[in-house]
Structure formats: structure tokens, C-alpha cells
Design a protein around this motif. Structure first.
Motif, mmCIF file in Angstrom:
data_model
loop_
_atom_site.group_PDB
_atom_site.id
_atom_site.type_symbol
_atom_site.label_atom_id
_atom_site.label_comp_id
_atom_site.label_asym_id
_atom_site.label_seq_id
_atom_site.Cartn_x
_atom_site.Cartn_y
_atom_site.Cartn_z
ATOM 1 N N LYS A 1 -24.867 -16.232 3.499
ATOM 2 C CA LYS A 1 -23.842 -17.231 3.180
ATOM 3 C C LYS A 1 -22.893 -17.407 4.353
ATOM 4 C CE LYS A 1 -20.668 -18.425 -0.576
ATOM 5 N NZ LYS A 1 -20.118 -17.961 -1.879
ATOM 6 N N LYS A 2 -22.589 -16.305 5.027
ATOM 7 C CA LYS A 2 -21.717 -16.381 6.200
ATOM 8 C C LYS A 2 -22.341 -17.261 7.275
ATOM 9 C CE LYS A 2 -21.538 -12.778 8.950
ATOM 10 N NZ LYS A 2 -21.192 -11.475 9.569
ATOM 11 N N TRP A 3 -23.645 -17.077 7.515
ATOM 12 C CA TRP A 3 -24.317 -17.844 8.554
ATOM 13 C C TRP A 3 -24.550 -19.294 8.134
ATOM 14 C CZ3 TRP A 3 -24.405 -15.692 13.135
ATOM 15 C CH2 TRP A 3 -24.415 -14.298 13.248
ATOM 16 N N SER A 4 -24.665 -19.532 6.836
ATOM 17 C CA SER A 4 -24.996 -20.880 6.332
ATOM 18 C C SER A 4 -23.832 -21.507 5.582
ATOM 19 C CB SER A 4 -26.197 -20.787 5.388
ATOM 20 O OG SER A 4 -27.402 -20.932 6.073
ATOM 21 N N THR B 1 -4.854 -13.893 0.678
ATOM 22 C CA THR B 1 -5.963 -13.140 0.090
ATOM 23 C C THR B 1 -7.014 -14.092 -0.457
ATOM 24 O OG1 THR B 1 -4.498 -11.301 -0.493
ATOM 25 C CG2 THR B 1 -6.603 -11.418 -1.639
ATOM 26 N N VAL B 2 -8.258 -13.789 -0.159
ATOM 27 C CA VAL B 2 -9.392 -14.571 -0.656
ATOM 28 C C VAL B 2 -10.416 -13.590 -1.220
ATOM 29 C CG1 VAL B 2 -9.036 -16.383 1.065
ATOM 30 C CG2 VAL B 2 -10.607 -14.502 1.567
ATOM 31 N N ALA B 3 -11.369 -14.120 -1.973
ATOM 32 C CA ALA B 3 -12.451 -13.279 -2.476
ATOM 33 C C ALA B 3 -13.513 -13.100 -1.397
ATOM 34 C CB ALA B 3 -13.077 -13.911 -3.713
ATOM 35 N N ALA B 4 -14.093 -11.898 -1.302
ATOM 36 C CA ALA B 4 -15.273 -11.725 -0.470
ATOM 37 C C ALA B 4 -16.333 -12.707 -0.946
ATOM 38 C CB ALA B 4 -15.787 -10.301 -0.568
ATOM 39 N N TYR B 5 -17.094 -13.268 -0.017
ATOM 40 C CA TYR B 5 -18.135 -14.286 -0.252
ATOM 41 C C TYR B 5 -17.554 -15.673 -0.527
ATOM 42 C CZ TYR B 5 -20.383 -9.818 -1.335
ATOM 43 O OH TYR B 5 -20.797 -8.515 -1.309
ATOM 44 N N ALA B 6 -16.240 -15.814 -0.545
ATOM 45 C CA ALA B 6 -15.644 -17.127 -0.771
ATOM 46 C C ALA B 6 -15.715 -17.969 0.496
ATOM 47 C CB ALA B 6 -14.189 -16.985 -1.209
ATOM 48 N N ILE B 7 -15.535 -19.270 0.329
ATOM 49 C CA ILE B 7 -15.445 -20.184 1.458
ATOM 50 C C ILE B 7 -14.003 -20.147 1.975
ATOM 51 C CG2 ILE B 7 -15.648 -22.579 2.219
ATOM 52 C CD1 ILE B 7 -17.438 -22.930 -0.389
ATOM 53 N N ILE B 8 -13.843 -19.771 3.237
ATOM 54 C CA ILE B 8 -12.536 -19.855 3.891
ATOM 55 C C ILE B 8 -12.612 -21.045 4.839
ATOM 56 C CG2 ILE B 8 -10.766 -18.657 5.213
ATOM 57 C CD1 ILE B 8 -12.219 -16.030 4.612
ATOM 58 N N TYR C 1 -15.810 -20.260 7.095
ATOM 59 C CA TYR C 1 -16.300 -18.887 7.251
ATOM 60 C C TYR C 1 -16.411 -18.266 5.874
ATOM 61 C CZ TYR C 1 -16.463 -13.998 8.862
ATOM 62 O OH TYR C 1 -16.829 -12.701 9.101
ATOM 63 N N SER C 2 -17.223 -17.225 5.775
ATOM 64 C CA SER C 2 -17.307 -16.449 4.532
ATOM 65 C C SER C 2 -17.491 -14.984 4.894
ATOM 66 C CB SER C 2 -18.480 -16.928 3.673
ATOM 67 O OG SER C 2 -18.586 -16.162 2.497
ATOM 68 N N SER C 3 -16.651 -14.121 4.369
ATOM 69 C CA SER C 3 -16.805 -12.690 4.638
ATOM 70 C C SER C 3 -17.892 -12.126 3.736
ATOM 71 C CB SER C 3 -15.485 -11.950 4.390
ATOM 72 O OG SER C 3 -15.131 -11.993 3.026
ATOM 73 N N LYS C 4 -18.673 -11.199 4.256
ATOM 74 C CA LYS C 4 -19.772 -10.623 3.459
ATOM 75 C C LYS C 4 -19.350 -9.345 2.737
ATOM 76 C CE LYS C 4 -21.862 -7.760 7.095
ATOM 77 N NZ LYS C 4 -23.116 -7.407 7.789
ATOM 78 N N LYS C 5 -18.068 -9.008 2.837
ATOM 79 C CA LYS C 5 -17.569 -7.797 2.181
ATOM 80 C C LYS C 5 -16.047 -7.883 2.123
ATOM 81 C CE LYS C 5 -17.389 -5.360 6.614
ATOM 82 N NZ LYS C 5 -17.838 -4.179 7.392
ATOM 83 N N ALA C 6 -15.456 -6.937 1.417
ATOM 84 C CA ALA C 6 -13.994 -6.842 1.424
ATOM 85 C C ALA C 6 -13.556 -6.380 2.811
ATOM 86 C CB ALA C 6 -13.537 -5.850 0.364
ATOM 87 N N GLU C 7 -12.562 -7.074 3.392
ATOM 88 C CA GLU C 7 -12.154 -6.735 4.751
ATOM 89 C C GLU C 7 -10.777 -7.310 5.075
ATOM 90 O OE1 GLU C 7 -15.335 -8.489 7.007
ATOM 91 O OE2 GLU C 7 -14.409 -10.475 7.059
ATOM 92 N N HIS C 8 -10.157 -6.713 6.087
ATOM 93 C CA HIS C 8 -8.956 -7.284 6.702
ATOM 94 C C HIS C 8 -9.439 -7.973 7.964
ATOM 95 C CE1 HIS C 8 -4.761 -6.562 8.746
ATOM 96 N NE2 HIS C 8 -5.076 -7.843 8.645
ATOM 97 N N GLY C 9 -9.574 -9.291 7.925
ATOM 98 C CA GLY C 9 -10.152 -10.027 9.033
ATOM 99 C C GLY C 9 -9.108 -10.633 9.947
ATOM 100 N N LYS C 10 -9.502 -10.791 11.198
ATOM 101 C CA LYS C 10 -8.641 -11.430 12.187
ATOM 102 C C LYS C 10 -9.456 -12.470 12.954
ATOM 103 C CE LYS C 10 -5.740 -7.320 12.830
ATOM 104 N NZ LYS C 10 -5.129 -6.371 13.798
ATOM 105 N N TYR C 11 -8.780 -13.520 13.393
ATOM 106 C CA TYR C 11 -9.476 -14.551 14.148
ATOM 107 C C TYR C 11 -8.632 -15.022 15.317
ATOM 108 C CZ TYR C 11 -6.455 -18.024 11.843
ATOM 109 O OH TYR C 11 -5.368 -18.747 11.393
ATOM 110 N N LYS C 12 -9.333 -15.629 16.305
ATOM 111 C CA LYS C 12 -8.657 -16.247 17.447
ATOM 112 C C LYS C 12 -9.534 -17.391 17.930
ATOM 113 C CE LYS C 12 -6.523 -15.295 21.938
ATOM 114 N NZ LYS C 12 -6.178 -14.242 22.934
ATOM 115 N N THR C 13 -8.914 -18.536 18.202
ATOM 116 C CA THR C 13 -9.662 -19.709 18.656
ATOM 117 C C THR C 13 -9.677 -19.790 20.177
ATOM 118 O OG1 THR C 13 -7.729 -21.170 18.666
ATOM 119 C CG2 THR C 13 -8.964 -20.998 16.601
ATOM 120 N N SER C 14 -10.666 -20.534 20.686
ATOM 121 C CA SER C 14 -10.709 -20.840 22.118
ATOM 122 C C SER C 14 -11.239 -22.250 22.279
ATOM 123 C CB SER C 14 -11.595 -19.850 22.874
ATOM 124 O OG SER C 14 -12.922 -19.892 22.390
ATOM 125 N N SER C 15 -10.677 -22.995 23.218
ATOM 126 C CA SER C 15 -11.073 -24.382 23.425
ATOM 127 C C SER C 15 -10.482 -24.904 24.723
ATOM 128 C CB SER C 15 -10.588 -25.258 22.261
ATOM 129 O OG SER C 15 -10.896 -26.618 22.476
#
Length: 429
Positions: free
Chosen positions: A179-182, A294-301, A342-356
Motif C-alpha cells: 500500500k505504501k508503494w502503491s 496522529t494518523v492510523a498506520a496504513y492510512a493515506i497521508i 504516503y502510507s506507513s506500514k506500521k505504527a511509527e514516529h515519522g519524519k519527512y523533508k522535501t527537496s526541489s
């Protein structure tokens, strides 16, 4: 008079016999299956699942084998395993005369999508997506089971191109990491085809290979030595994938059709038991998110960022986002709005950073917290689903560690691996 009576009784006997034969025909109708797999891609477990499928191929009408990889996989990877099967075919056919000929299997191998779908969730048709449509439209009294072992791009494309096929198919998708990849293709399906008959297994499938409470002979690291080693060409090849350690995370989709009543996802089967869900969790963050979100694991972010209006086609990839060490494309949505999912495949504290190269889209940072269980708390952003969408059971007693619903499969471990072990005996010389 006696002659007439004999004729009448004989006629009744013939009718009864014909009725029994007809009943036997109905009872032995084979499920129609089409596999969409990322075989040869980033995870070698699909090779294991393909070997399993071929050893049970007498139980199905295999109508399609679609290669939809993440990475380098292609339909040639299907053909490699069919080559192994051909070398074992004569020995297997002594025990199961209904096994399909290798040539018949090669004829239904098709190449599916290679790149992931863009933000809108679909792109252009492929040999694989066209084959899904063709098989789904075939006249039949039974549905086509579309078993998705990887990316869901080809199914999304088929539904976009021929939405009428929905009434003819049943889908069992191994979600989670896939789901994360697709995520773009999945979002398109959830948003536009929520009335699809769908089993979305985000965690349940892990019960196939998690060893908790498994008898010693059927543990992932012991099964090869106990049942596979030294048996056939496929057995010799099996050791090349995870060194023979059982994973086969996609096989539950096939096992679901093999065992139990597949029209009732809430019942018992080797492929798990599921419950209805009426929404697909989705959270849209305008301008980014923080560790307070907070979001659910496997949710669409979904993140939306504002930037300059630029003269590129909508849905063009114009920035990147790095999430948990992996890089994903971000898209221009038009009118100065940019987006990424994005979709996380597990419960996690995620971080992101963009580049462009676009200054306004460069160096944006944020965080999020994902939690179990899925589908989490309702949100106004959620996609609403129809009455035939099923997913992992919520009951705490059915978790294995943090894997929701996994015990609905693991409880049958000895039965399904034991049954397969009996088939491996067919390849003893």
C-alpha cells in the motif's frame, strides 16, 4: 406392465445418476484466479508464493499472471518458475492429472505496470491491465478472483478503463508495505470505486510466516529441511529465496480461495478472517504536519503545499520527499498547489523533508505519528466505502505482537503447511 415398470425405474435411475453427476460438476467447479505480482521486484517472497501456486494449480483455473513489479522484476520472472514447473510436471501429474500444461500457463503471462502511478492514481493501459479487463468480461457463472501480490496499479488502470468489470471480480490485496508503494493507485480505487468487492489485508497476511505458537516442524526456518529439501527442481530453486526460510507473504490470498467459503470474508479460512469497514482512513495536511498530528498506520497521508504557479502539465513530478529514509515523488496539482501521498506500514514516529529546485518546495520538514489499529478514528477526509470492503479484524486477541488479525491465519499453520508438505512428497524420486 412389468416391462413398463422396468423402463420407468430405469429412467428414474438414469435421472438420479445424471442429477448426481450434475451435482458433482457443480461441486468441483474450479475458482477462476488472476495473479498480479511484483515477482522479481524488491522482495523475493513472490518466487516462493509462485512455486506454491503451481503445486496447487490443479485446483484453479489460472487465467492470468501479471507482472507488476517494484524494481527490476518482469514477466520473465514468472516464466523462469514455469520452466522449473515444467521439469517437475511429469512427476506432479502422476498425482494430479488436472495440473495445467506449462504452455497454457506461459500463454497467460502478461507484463503489467512498471512505474508507480502518478498522483491521480492511473496512467496508461498495459498488457496486464488490458488482460484483467478481458478476463473479467469473459462469460462465466462465477467471479474472477484478482489476487494482488504487489502493486495495485494494473487493477486501478483496469477499473479506470472499464469500471463495469467491478460486478464480475473479487479482489484480495496484500496491502501493508504494498500500500505504501502503491498509495496513489490505492487512493484512486478507494475514492472512485469504493463499491468494489475487496479484501484489504494490511496485517493479517503476516500470520502465514510469524512463528508464534507454531509447531517446531512448521517454523519458518525449519520447514525447508523437513519438507522441501531434495524434492524436485522447484524444491532445489526454493533455497534461493530467503535461503529457503518460509515467508510467502502473498500466499494467503490464494489460500483464502482454497479453503473455506471465499464469498464470506468473515468466516474461517486458511487465508484469514476479516470484518467489514465502511471507510478508508485518510488525513490531508495543508502546509505540512507535526508530531501533534496522529494518523492510523496504513492510512493515506496526504500533504498539500503552496508554491508558485508553473507551466508544466498537472500531475508532473516536480519535487521529492524523504520519509523514513525513503524518497518519494511529489506532484504539481495545478494553481500553485503541490501534493504527495504516503502510507506507513506500521505504527511509527515519522519524519519527512522535501527537496526541489523550486525554492518554495525545498527543505520543508515535518513529522507525524501513526498508530494501530487500522482504520483508526473517523475523519472528514476519509474515503467512504461500499458494503463489500473488508479488512483486518480489530479484536485484540487476534493480534500477533502489533500485527492486526494475524492469528486468523496462524491458527491454521499446521493445516496449510502440512497439506503442502504432502504435495512435496509427490516430488520424491
Amino acid at each position: 406392465m412389468k416391462f413398463k415398470l422396468r423402463v420407468t425405474l430405469l429412467g428414474l435411475a438414469v435421472l438420479i445418476l445424471m442429477s448426481k453427476c450434475k451435482s458433482m460438476e457443480i461441486d468441483t467447479v474450479k475458482p477462476r484466479v488472476l495473479i498480479s505480482s511484483d515477482i522479481g521486484g524488491t522482495d523475493p517472497d513472490d518466487f516462493q508464493s509462485m512455486i506454491h501456486l503451481l503445486m496447487y494449480a490443479d485446483q484453479f483455473e489460472i487465467e492470468g499472471l501479471v507482472a507488476s513489479p517494484f524494481g527490476d522484476g518482469r514477466k520473465s520472472n514468472f516464466l523462469d518458475i514455469i520452466d522449473d514447473y515444467e521439469k517437475d510436471y511429469a512427476q506432479l501429474a502422476k498425482h494430479a492429472s488436472d495440473l495445467p500444461k506449462p504452455a497454457a500457463l506461459r500463454a497467460v503471462v502478461k507484463q503489467g505496470a512498471i512505474p508507480a502511478a502518478p498522483f491521480k492514481g492511473y496512467s496508461t493501459s498495459t498488457e496486464g491491465s488490458d488482460w484483467i479487463i478481458k478476463c473479467a468480461k469473459k462469460e462465466s457463472d462465477q467471479p474472477l478472483w484478482v489476487l494482488v501480490w504487489g502493486g495495485i496499479e494494473d487493477l486501478a488502470q483496469a477499473l479506470h478503463d472499464a469500471p463495469e468489470i467491478k460486478e464480475n471480480i473479487r479482489v484480495y490485496w496484500i496491502g501493508g508495505p504494498n500500500k505504501k508503494w502503491s498509495i496513489n493507485a490505492y487512493s484512486y480505487i478507494a475514492a472512485n470505486h469504493g463499491d468494489l468487492w475487496m479484501i484489504e489485508a494490511n496485517a493479517t497476511y503476516r500470520g502465514w510466516f510469524m512463528d508464534e505458537d507454531s509447531p517446531e516442524a512448521f517454523k519458518a526456518e525449519t520447514y525447508y529441511d523437513n519438507f522441501i529439501q531434495g524434492r524436485g527442481v522447484m524444491g532445489k530453486d526454493f533455497i534461493n529465496y530467503y535461503k529457503g526460510e518460509i515467508k510467502m507473504g502473498d500466499t494467503p490470498s490464494l489460500a483464502y480461495v482454497m479453503n473455506g467459503d471465499p464469498e464470506d470474508p468473515t468466516g474461517e479460512s486458511w487465508g484469514g478472517s476479516f470484518e467489514k469497514i465502511d471507510r478508508s482512513s485518510r488525513s490531508v495536511f495543508e502546509g505540512g504536519s507535526t508530531n501533534a498530528d496522529t494518523v492510523a498506520a496504513y492510512a493515506i497521508i496526504e500533504w498539500r503545499f503552496k508554491g508558485p504557479k508553473i507551466t508544466v502539465p498537472e500531475d508532473s513530478a516536480v519535487f521529492q520527499i524523504k520519509i523514513q529514509g525513503q524518497i518519494w515523488p511529489g506532484y504539481y496539482l495545478g494553481e500553485g498547489i503541490y501534493g504527495v501521498k504516503y502510507s506507513s506500514k506500521k505504527a511509527e514516529h515519522g519524519k519527512y523533508k522535501t527537496s526541489s529546485e523550486i525554492p518554495e518546495l525545498n527543505g520543508l520538514e515535518g513529522e507525524y505519528i501513526s498508530t494501530i489499529p487500522w482504520p483508526g478514528k473517523p475523519s472528514s477526509d476519509d474515503f467512504q466505502l461500499g458494503s463489500n470492503w473488508y479488512s483486518d479484524r480489530l479484536a485484540e486477541g487476534l493480534f500477533i505482537k502489533d500485527q492486526q488479525g494475524a492469528k486468523t491465519i496462524s491458527k491454521h499453520r499446521e493445516a496449510f503447511l502440512g497439506d503442502w508438505g504432502e504435495r512435496w512428497k509427490w516430488l520424491e524420486k
